[in-house]
Design an enzyme around this catalytic site. Structure first.
Site, PDB file in Angstrom:
ATOM      1  N   ASP A  21      -6.775  35.393 -29.388  1.00 60.74           N
ATOM      2  CA  ASP A  21      -5.629  35.915 -30.360  1.00 60.74           C
ATOM      3  C   ASP A  21      -5.755  37.296 -30.436  1.00 60.74           C
ATOM      4  O   ASP A  21      -6.993  38.060 -29.980  1.00 60.74           O
ATOM      5  CB  ASP A  21      -6.037  35.125 -31.649  1.00 60.74           C
ATOM      6  CG  ASP A  21      -5.151  35.533 -32.859  1.00 60.74           C
ATOM      7  OD1 ASP A  21      -3.871  35.527 -32.623  1.00 60.74           O
ATOM      8  OD2 ASP A  21      -5.575  35.776 -33.634  1.00 60.74           O
ATOM      9  N   LYS A  62       6.282  35.027 -36.522  1.00 58.15           N
ATOM     10  CA  LYS A  62       6.541  35.439 -37.670  1.00 58.15           C
ATOM     11  C   LYS A  62       7.940  34.784 -38.420  1.00 58.15           C
ATOM     12  O   LYS A  62       8.096  34.864 -39.650  1.00 58.15           O
ATOM     13  CB  LYS A  62       6.733  37.195 -37.555  1.00 58.15           C
ATOM     14  CG  LYS A  62       5.506  37.635 -37.317  1.00 58.15           C
ATOM     15  CD  LYS A  62       4.379  37.466 -38.238  1.00 58.15           C
ATOM     16  CE  LYS A  62       3.045  37.798 -37.709  1.00 58.15           C
ATOM     17  NZ  LYS A  62       2.249  36.636 -37.536  1.00 58.15           N
TER      18      LYS A  62
END
Length: 286
Positions: A21, A62
């Site tokens: 990540d 997002k």
């Protein structure tokens, strides 16, 4: 006709790749950039979201993250009072449109590598591991992080965003595409490492090992300096909570920082080699 048998799959006799990540794992200690930007966006809309409410769904793409915030019951009520209707998909797009330029404008400020990452990646290379990455950021945001990280000595072999594969976490598609581009299989020869439950679920759904990073990411929510300025009891309390959340998400292992992952990889290598041995030769049988 012979009775059918299950298809034979390739056995992983060792690790071949890690998929990392970004925010909270390799860069941006405490995953500050997305949290602060989302707070700013919603404050401008006269909806004062708390940091804990923002961090609940961190790790998602997002737009999905914004959709999740707008689904909170009190936010829906506040939105209806302000706008005359509950949040719609058009409203999601509106908030997302406000978020993108604001996040891009400040992302470089939060692109500093977390201490220990460069040395850890060097040791990954020494093990012969390929390095991929996934994120909840857009491609434009990821490109900025890749550029900034390269200047600091970190350059993964493959970097993917949700828009390139049709869906982000917890779906496994970014990991699948990493496997394709890195030319790595089976999936059990890969390890996904991240700081959110969404990261853990992404790895589990892909069939890789999932390792949670508790001490540098979303559930800590502080810069390196601010976290280490806390009293020891407060630091340990935050760490304990973060470790528990990642374990509850199903992580195979949990470490406090990426730099601590090497002994875990050693354990996984032993397990993979044991599983590929004839039963009479497995260490557990002696």
């Amino acid at each position: 006709m012979n009775s059918p048998s299950a298809p034979q799959t390739a056995h992983a006799d060792g690790l071949k790749a890690v998929v990392l990540d970004w925010a909270g794992t390799t860069v941006d200690h405490g995953s500050l950039a997305p949290a602060r930007t989302l707070q700013q966006v919603f404050a401008a809309l006269q909806i004062p979201i708390t940091e804990s409410e923002i961090r609940r769904d961190m790790g998602l793409p997002k737009k999905d993250h914004i959709r999740a915030i707008l689904s909170l019951s009190w936010v829906r009520g506040a939105w209806q009072e302000l706008r005359g209707h509950v949040p719609s998909e058009a409203d999601v797009e509106e908030v997302y449109g406000e978020f993108i330029p604001l996040q891009l404008s400040c992302l470089a400020e939060f692109s500093t590598l977390i201490p220990g990452v460069v040395d850890t990646v060097r040791r990954f290379r020494q093990r012969g591991l390929k390095i991929g990455s996934t994120t909840g950021y857009t491609r434009a945001m990821l490109d900025l992080l890749v550029e900034q990280s390269a200047k600091q000595g970190y350059s993964p072999d493959c970097n993917l965003s949700p828009e390139e594969v049709g869906a982000g976490r917890p779906h496994p598609f970014m990991i699948y595409e990493n496997a394709v581009r890195l030319q790595v299989y089976p999936l059990a020869a890969m390890v996904k490492i991240g700081d959110t439950p969404a990261d853990i679920h992404e790895g589990l759904n892909a069939g890789t090992w999932s390792i949670g990073v508790a001490g540098t990411g979303n559930m800590i929510g502080l810069s390196f300096a601010d976290f280490h300025a806390l009293a020891e009891t407060e630091r340990e309390s935050r760490l304990a909570k973060a470790r528990a959340e990642l374990r509850n998400a199903g992580a195979h292992y949990v470490v406090d920082t990426l730099a601590e992952v090497h002994s875990v990889l050693d354990d996984i290598e032993v397990l993979l080699k044991s599983a590929s041995m004839p039963r009479q030769d497995r260490p557990s049988d002696h």
